[in-house]
Design an enzyme around this catalytic site. Structure first.
Site, PDB file in Angstrom:
ATOM      1  CE  LYS A 243      54.986 -14.766   8.254  1.00 44.19           C
ATOM      2  NZ  LYS A 243      55.023 -14.854  10.028  1.00 44.19           N
ATOM      3  CG  ASP A 248      50.388 -11.952  11.124  1.00 44.48           C
ATOM      4  OD1 ASP A 248      49.122 -12.217  10.849  1.00 44.48           O
ATOM      5  OD2 ASP A 248      51.415 -12.327  11.757  1.00 44.48           O
ATOM      6  CE  LYS A 255      50.411 -10.201  14.268  1.00 43.78           C
ATOM      7  NZ  LYS A 255      51.206 -11.147  15.323  1.00 43.78           N
ATOM      8  CG  ASP A 266      54.593 -11.220   9.249  1.00 44.55           C
ATOM      9  OD1 ASP A 266      55.648 -11.402   9.730  1.00 44.55           O
ATOM     10  OD2 ASP A 266      53.650 -11.755   9.318  1.00 44.55           O
ATOM     11  CG  ASP A 325      49.223 -13.761  15.116  1.00 42.96           C
ATOM     12  OD1 ASP A 325      49.460 -13.420  14.130  1.00 42.96           O
ATOM     13  OD2 ASP A 325      49.405 -13.188  16.097  1.00 42.96           O
ATOM     14  CD  GLU A 327      50.892 -15.086  10.125  1.00 45.02           C
ATOM     15  OE1 GLU A 327      50.834 -15.474  11.223  1.00 45.02           O
ATOM     16  OE2 GLU A 327      52.084 -14.732   9.572  1.00 45.02           O
ATOM     17  NE  ARG A 329      54.212 -21.368  13.579  1.00 40.67           N
ATOM     18  CZ  ARG A 329      54.443 -21.213  14.893  1.00 40.67           C
ATOM     19  NH1 ARG A 329      54.243 -22.485  15.663  1.00 40.67           N
ATOM     20  NH2 ARG A 329      54.903 -20.296  15.620  1.00 40.67           N
TER      21      ARG A 329
HETATM   22  N1  BES Z   1      54.413 -12.275  12.087  1.00 36.36           N
HETATM   23  C1  BES Z   1      54.424 -12.884  13.396  1.00 36.36           C
HETATM   24  C2  BES Z   1      55.802 -12.626  14.093  1.00 36.36           C
HETATM   25  C3  BES Z   1      56.170 -11.443  14.280  1.00 36.36           C
HETATM   26  C4  BES Z   1      56.221 -10.709  15.733  1.00 36.36           C
HETATM   27  C5  BES Z   1      57.142 -11.086  13.462  1.00 36.36           C
HETATM   28  C6  BES Z   1      56.882  -9.494  15.889  1.00 36.36           C
HETATM   29  C7  BES Z   1      57.735  -9.439  13.843  1.00 36.36           C
HETATM   30  C8  BES Z   1      57.536  -9.104  14.779  1.00 36.36           C
HETATM   31  C9  BES Z   1      54.159 -14.149  13.502  1.00 36.36           C
HETATM   32  O1  BES Z   1      53.210 -14.372  12.570  1.00 36.36           O
HETATM   33  C10 BES Z   1      52.996 -14.324  14.853  1.00 36.36           C
HETATM   34  O2  BES Z   1      52.028 -13.818  14.771  1.00 36.36           O
HETATM   35  N2  BES Z   1      53.652 -15.132  15.738  1.00 36.36           N
HETATM   36  C11 BES Z   1      53.005 -15.426  16.827  1.00 36.36           C
HETATM   37  C12 BES Z   1      53.087 -16.874  16.998  1.00 36.36           C
HETATM   38  C13 BES Z   1      52.131 -17.363  18.224  1.00 36.36           C
HETATM   39  C14 BES Z   1      50.881 -17.140  17.942  1.00 36.36           C
HETATM   40  C15 BES Z   1      52.666 -18.937  18.471  1.00 36.36           C
HETATM   41  C16 BES Z   1      53.870 -14.791  17.870  1.00 36.36           C
HETATM   42  O3  BES Z   1      55.092 -14.610  17.859  1.00 36.36           O
HETATM   43  O4  BES Z   1      53.240 -14.145  18.845  1.00 36.36           O
HETATM   44 ZN    ZN Z   2      53.390 -13.314  10.639  1.00 37.34          ZN
HETATM   45 ZN    ZN Z   3      50.970 -14.114  12.770  1.00 36.09          ZN
END
Ligand code: BES
Ligand code: ZN
Ligand code: ZN
Length: 477
Positions: A243, A248, A255, A266, A325, A327, A329
């Site tokens: 990825k 992000d 966020k 990210d 967010d 994104e 996947r």
């Molecule tokens: N890049 C983030 C996940 C992440 C969070 C990586 C903290 C490293 C540290 C990912 O893209 C994300 O934002 N995931 C969300 C998914 C949710 C919206 C279903 C998450 O984990 O909150």
């Molecule tokens: Zn992310």
């Molecule tokens: Zn994200």
């Protein structure tokens, strides 16, 4: 850093890594007791030997029958930093006691010292004063070739890991999808890794619909970076997918935390894949591998992907974007489809995918999902190299949580629980028929806030050594 294998050293700073049993023997006449050999014990003192006053840094490895390569790497990290604090740029390393092979010992010394003394001070006006320049690995008389081989392997694995750390630490105003692609092209120029970068109309032609959708809100357009290393084209092809979100922000589903600077990392999954290819190429391993890095910047703006929009993927699956967010996947899905088109038999993706996985496993361990044999092998290798992973289940019953009213699937699940699993279930839908697949969620160990062992505050370079070793050892590769 220069490495030499010697029987006697001319340097006056000694790093002694020893077991509890070896400490009792008082090697070199040092004033030691058994406790100095305890795991994580570190002692630094001046000691007069043959008329010279020398610096001795003694690091314990624990009881002989329990010493693993990880202990050696950690002890070397601590000892290396202690030497630098004392202004020593030339050190001699002595390992006393553990029953590990000479090759493993040498490799662990190199990895521990290089990674433990890593600094990212590009943006500090005051640079670090000292760095390790020369290391003597002091060994008994006899065959030196296994030590030489170990050093070579250690240098490669450490260099790939430092490359990944540099990339992940780099701020997002410097490292964007385009500049990441340029960097990869420049880095691998003149090596056996060939690099192809797809952007603009290529993405349309290749129907990389997730990447297009996620990237369209940014000033800096997305890229698909493809790296190829084919030293054994007759072997089954392994795809490593990382990825590459260079930042992000969450996109329209912005966020809201106080400080989201860490989201510059990210792309740590991408960094792991790039670093692993670097290791593989340095060692000239006889394998057949491609690295796929979908790279984008997730930003809110007038052209951004909107919650509620639908992405139609090249494999026919339609996805309702419920939350912009989630994104990662969306872009990994394209890469999985592409891996199938490229003829991969095995695909391993690695991603900073979910906060849920970090919540479940913490900062030291990544989650791994997918094929039983793959996850088992990844766990074994992870335990050995120190990039630890733990298997989590793909729970079929949770598929209903991804149901969409008007598309085949949604990109987030109903309810607050099981987020790491539902993300993995989402990815599974894009794994082409006949491809053996594993998914590593490294949101937890992408970075560390404290310096300890061979981890230095900042990006960890997690996954590089895991993936490189995996490609080397995976049966059929
Ligand atoms: N890049 C983030 C996940 C992440 C969070 C990586 C903290 C490293 C540290 C990912 O893209 C994300 O934002 N995931 C969300 C998914 C949710 C919206 C279903 C998450 O984990 O909150
Ligand atoms: Zn992310
Ligand atoms: Zn994200």
């Amino acid at each position: 850093m220069e490495w030499e294998i010697v029987a006697e050293t001319r340097f006056s700073c000694h790093l002694v890594l020893l077991t509890s049993e070896a400490a009792k023997e008082r090697p070199f006449g040092l004033p030691l007791e058994e406790r100095h050999g305890k795991k994580e014990e570190l002692t630094s003192f001046l000691f007069e030997r043959g008329g010279d006053i020398e610096r001795w840094i003694v690091a314990g490895l624990g009881p002989q029958d329990q010493v693993r390569s990880e202990h050696l790497r950690r002890a070397c990290g601590e000892a290396g930093r202690t030497a630098l604090k004392d202004g020593r740029e030339e050190v001699a390393v002595h390992v006393l006691g553990p029953s590990l092979s000479p090759e493993t010992i040498a490799q662990s010394i190199v990895e521990g010292l290089v990674l433990g003394t890593y600094v990212f001070d590009r943006y500090k006006s005051k640079k670090h004063e000292y760095r390790l320049k020369r290391v003597d690995v002091v060994v008994p008389e006899g065959d030196r070739s296994p030590y030489r081989a170990g050093i070579e392997r250690g240098v490669a694995h450490a260099a790939g890991t430092c490359l990944a750390r540099d990339l992940a630490n780099e701020p997002s105003n410097r490292l964007r999808p385009d500049t990441l692609a340029d960097h990869v092209q420049r880095h691998f120029a003149g090596t056996p890794v060939s690099v192809e970068v797809y952007g603009g109309a290529d993405l349309e032609r290749m129907r990389l619909r997730g990447l297009q959708a996620v990237g369209k809100g940014s000033l800096y357009s997305p890229r698909m970076i493809e790296m190829r290393y084919q030293a054994a084209p007759e072997k089954p092809l392994i795809a490593l997918i990382g990825k590459g979100m260079t930042f992000d922000s969450g996109g329209i589903s912005l966020k809201t935390q106080r400080d989201i600077s860490d989201m510059r990392m990210d792309m740590a999954g991408a960094a792991a894949v790039i670093g692993a290819l670097d290791v593989i190429a340095r060692l000239g391993l006889p394998v057949n591998v491609i690295g796929l890095v979908p790279a984008a910047e997730n930003m809110p703006g007038g052209h951004s992907m909107l919650p509620g929009e639908i992405i139609e993927y090249a494999n026919g699956t339609t996805v309702q974007v419920a939350n912009t967010d989630a994104e990662g996947r969306l872009i990994l899905a394209d890469a999985l489809i592409l891996a199938g088109q490229r003829g991969a038999q095995t695909a391993v993706d690695i991603a900073t995918l979910t906060g849920a996985c970090a919540a479940a496993l913490g900062g030291k361990v990544a989650g791994v999902f997918g094929d039983d044999r793959l996850t088992h092998v990844l766990k074994e290798i992870g335990d050995e190299v120190g990039d630890r992973v733990w298997p989590l289940p793909l729970v079929d019953d949770y598929e209903t949580m991804l149901k969409s009213e008007y598309a085949d699937v949604k990109n987030i699940s109903e309810g607050p629980y099981g987020g790491a699993i539902t993300a993995a279930l989402f990815l599974r839908r894009f794994v082409p028929e006949g491809v053996r697949w594993a998914h590593i969620d490294m949101a937890g160990p992408m970075d560390t806030s404290s310096t300890k062992g061979y981890w230095v505050a900042g990006a960890t370079g997690f996954g590089v050594r895991l993936l490189a070793r995996f490609v080397e050892e995976w049966p059929g590769s």
